[in-house]
Write a protein that holds these residues in place. Structure first.
Motif, PDB file in Angstrom:
ATOM      1  N   ALA A 138       0.986  -1.245  -0.214  1.00 51.66           N
ATOM      2  CA  ALA A 138      -0.023  -0.340  -0.479  1.00 51.66           C
ATOM      3  C   ALA A 138       1.283   1.550  -0.611  1.00 51.66           C
ATOM      4  CB  ALA A 138      -0.653   0.117   1.021  1.00 51.66           C
ATOM      5  N   MET A 139       1.639   0.946   0.746  1.00 52.50           N
ATOM      6  CA  MET A 139       2.420   2.068   1.121  1.00 52.50           C
ATOM      7  C   MET A 139       3.570   2.341  -0.296  1.00 52.50           C
ATOM      8  SD  MET A 139       4.276   2.322   4.374  1.00 52.50           S
ATOM      9  CE  MET A 139       5.056   1.079   4.408  1.00 52.50           C
ATOM     10  N   VAL A 140       4.383   1.645  -0.750  1.00 55.93           N
ATOM     11  CA  VAL A 140       4.264   1.950  -2.356  1.00 55.93           C
ATOM     12  C   VAL A 140       3.368   1.908  -3.298  1.00 55.93           C
ATOM     13  CG1 VAL A 140       5.807   0.611  -4.290  1.00 55.93           C
ATOM     14  CG2 VAL A 140       6.276   0.164  -1.872  1.00 55.93           C
ATOM     15  N   ALA A 141       2.536   1.666  -3.393  1.00 59.72           N
ATOM     16  CA  ALA A 141       1.541   2.292  -4.607  1.00 59.72           C
ATOM     17  C   ALA A 141       1.291   3.756  -4.532  1.00 59.72           C
ATOM     18  CB  ALA A 141       0.367   1.349  -4.894  1.00 59.72           C
ATOM     19  N   LEU A 142       0.649   3.833  -3.293  1.00 58.92           N
ATOM     20  CA  LEU A 142       0.613   4.922  -2.730  1.00 58.92           C
ATOM     21  C   LEU A 142       1.517   6.653  -3.179  1.00 58.92           C
ATOM     22  CD1 LEU A 142      -1.004   7.429  -1.347  1.00 58.92           C
ATOM     23  CD2 LEU A 142       0.149   7.052   1.069  1.00 58.92           C
ATOM     24  N   TYR A 143       2.968   5.791  -2.802  1.00 59.71           N
ATOM     25  CA  TYR A 143       3.951   6.898  -3.195  1.00 59.71           C
ATOM     26  C   TYR A 143       4.628   7.128  -4.862  1.00 59.71           C
ATOM     27  CZ  TYR A 143       8.657   8.290  -3.785  1.00 59.71           C
ATOM     28  OH  TYR A 143       9.947   9.395  -3.930  1.00 59.71           O
ATOM     29  N   VAL A 144       4.202   5.564  -5.656  1.00 66.57           N
ATOM     30  CA  VAL A 144       4.627   5.424  -6.776  1.00 66.57           C
ATOM     31  C   VAL A 144       3.701   5.851  -7.724  1.00 66.57           C
ATOM     32  CG1 VAL A 144       5.213   4.594  -8.628  1.00 66.57           C
ATOM     33  CG2 VAL A 144       6.087   3.631  -6.646  1.00 66.57           C
ATOM     34  N   LEU A 145       1.999   5.808  -7.595  1.00 62.64           N
ATOM     35  CA  LEU A 145       1.317   5.673  -8.227  1.00 62.64           C
ATOM     36  C   LEU A 145       0.179   6.875  -7.877  1.00 62.64           C
ATOM     37  CD1 LEU A 145      -0.437   2.294  -8.716  1.00 62.64           C
ATOM     38  CD2 LEU A 145       1.253   3.427 -10.467  1.00 62.64           C
ATOM     39  N   GLY A 146       0.874   6.971  -6.601  1.00 66.69           N
ATOM     40  CA  GLY A 146      -0.460   8.706  -6.123  1.00 66.69           C
ATOM     41  C   GLY A 146       0.293   9.768  -5.577  1.00 66.69           C
ATOM     42  N   PHE A 147       1.564   9.402  -4.891  1.00 65.03           N
ATOM     43  CA  PHE A 147       2.834  10.611  -4.693  1.00 65.03           C
ATOM     44  C   PHE A 147       3.353  11.075  -6.132  1.00 65.03           C
ATOM     45  CE2 PHE A 147       6.384  12.839  -3.484  1.00 65.03           C
ATOM     46  CZ  PHE A 147       5.953  13.648  -2.579  1.00 65.03           C
ATOM     47  N   THR A 148       4.097  10.719  -6.481  1.00 67.54           N
ATOM     48  CA  THR A 148       5.118  10.367  -7.513  1.00 67.54           C
ATOM     49  C   THR A 148       4.624  10.870  -9.272  1.00 67.54           C
ATOM     50  OG1 THR A 148       6.723   9.151  -6.634  1.00 67.54           O
ATOM     51  CG2 THR A 148       7.185   9.723  -8.965  1.00 67.54           C
ATOM     52  N   LEU A 149       3.743   9.643  -9.415  1.00 68.50           N
ATOM     53  CA  LEU A 149       2.902  10.083 -10.955  1.00 68.50           C
ATOM     54  C   LEU A 149       1.169  10.562 -10.362  1.00 68.50           C
ATOM     55  CD1 LEU A 149       3.587   6.230 -12.250  1.00 68.50           C
ATOM     56  CD2 LEU A 149       4.576   8.319 -12.620  1.00 68.50           C
ATOM     57  N   GLY A 150       0.812  11.096  -9.674  1.00 72.99           N
ATOM     58  CA  GLY A 150      -0.193  11.915  -9.823  1.00 72.99           C
ATOM     59  C   GLY A 150      -1.514  11.115 -10.427  1.00 72.99           C
TER      60      GLY A 150
END
Length: 327
Positions: free
Chosen positions: A152-164
């Motif tokens: 969940a944290m990896v998905a949040l960082y990559v797909l949510g925070f980095t890629l938006g």
């Protein structure tokens, strides 16, 4: 019918035992909710307020059996007292608020994971040594070995925070009000993609392996070989003769998973600040909110018992051997 009534009686006894344990356990612990709430005001309340708080939480000086009967009558009406963490909101209201989001989040994740994993298990068993059987189980088991909150944290960082691509947290945007409009429902679905996806990826391998192994055993049965020898269409052999019987262990596991869904995907809800049951439970533990903890534990217990009874109904429909033994 007699089989179902017998099982219903068993679950009723289990529910009564859970209610009784839920009554006695907090009373064996040091302190009480009223004292905890009184201490949080750090001397700003008069000492007389402590007795008023105890009456509010139902901690009277009455004999224990009278307290027990009062507790049972209140529990049957859905009255679990006042929450300390969300004072003065009733426990039932606090649980109801988080329950709907948890049912939507974790229920959707379990259902999607069960359906996809079971179908992949059927395909892997039918086309053994194909690419589905060769690569999918090992890849999904590897992903399932990773903690789901880490995914969940990896998905949040990559797909949510980095890629938006997806929202970073909460169940819906702050500028929207809950309503049955297309805009609001689309926003809720967008907020649920990452938490649901992380739970599905982490649990998919278990459903696949369970269904695959059972299917391989069933495919070697005499009645399946007879169906093949009669020249029945492969789709009918797989779905009608093999998958239906191989589904029974997975259905039992699915019932248990649905029951525990109401406990909340605890860490996933914390990672995404999702307002579900798990998040409420964490707040209850932090604030020593005994009434709220009791209410949540009872909801989880009743959910597990109810889900098991529904599984009994499904198994009775799927397996004629159970119908024969019950009649």
């Amino acid at each position: 019918m007699r089989f179902l009534l017998r099982r219903l009686g068993f679950y009723a006894v289990a529910a009564w035992v859970a209610l009784t344990l839920n009554f006695f356990l907090p009373r064996l612990m040091p302190g009480d909710p009223a004292t905890a709430l009184f201490a949080r005001f750090r001397g700003r309340l008069a000492p007389e307020a402590l007795e008023a708080l105890r009456e509010t939480f139902g901690l009277t000086q009455a004999p224990l059996w009278k307290q027990y009967l009062t507790y049972i009558s209140h529990a049957l009406r859905g009255d679990f007292g006042i929450s300390v963490a969300y004072f003065p909101a009733p426990v039932a209201h606090v649980i109801g608020t988080g329950l709907l989001w948890t049912i939507f989040l974790a229920g959707t994740a379990v259902l999607v994971s069960f359906v996809i994993g079971t179908m992949l298990g059927v395909a892997a068993a039918w086309w053994r040594r194909g690419w589905v059987d060769t690569w999918m189980p090992s890849a999904l088991v590897f992903l399932g070995a990773l903690p789901y909150f880490w995914l969940a944290m990896v998905a949040l960082y990559v797909l949510g925070f980095t890629l938006g691509w997806f929202p970073l947290g909460h169940a819906y945007s702050d500028d929207l009000k809950p309503s049955f409009t297309l805009t609001f429902l689309a926003d809720v679905a967008a907020h649920a993609v990452l938490p649901v996806g992380s739970i599905v990826i982490a649990s998919l391998g278990g459903w696949l392996l369970s269904m695959r192994n059972t299917m391989i055993t069933v495919l070697g049965s005499d009645y399946v070989n007879l169906a093949r020898a009669k020249g029945l269409p492969p789709a009918r052999v797989v779905l009608r003769y093999a998958a239906r019987n191989a589904l029974l262990p997975s259905v039992t596991s699915f019932g248990m998973a649905i029951g525990f869904v109401l406990g909340g995907a605890l860490l996933t809800e914390i990672v995404f600040s999702y307002p579900g049951q798990g998040y409420v439970l964490v707040q209850a533990v932090r604030n020593q909110d005994y009434p709220l903890m009791q209410g949540i534990f009872l909801v989880i217990t009743f959910a597990v018992l109810g889900a098991n009874w529904l599984v009994d109904l499904v198994c009775l429909w799927l397996d004629p051997r159970i119908r024969d033994s019950a009649s």
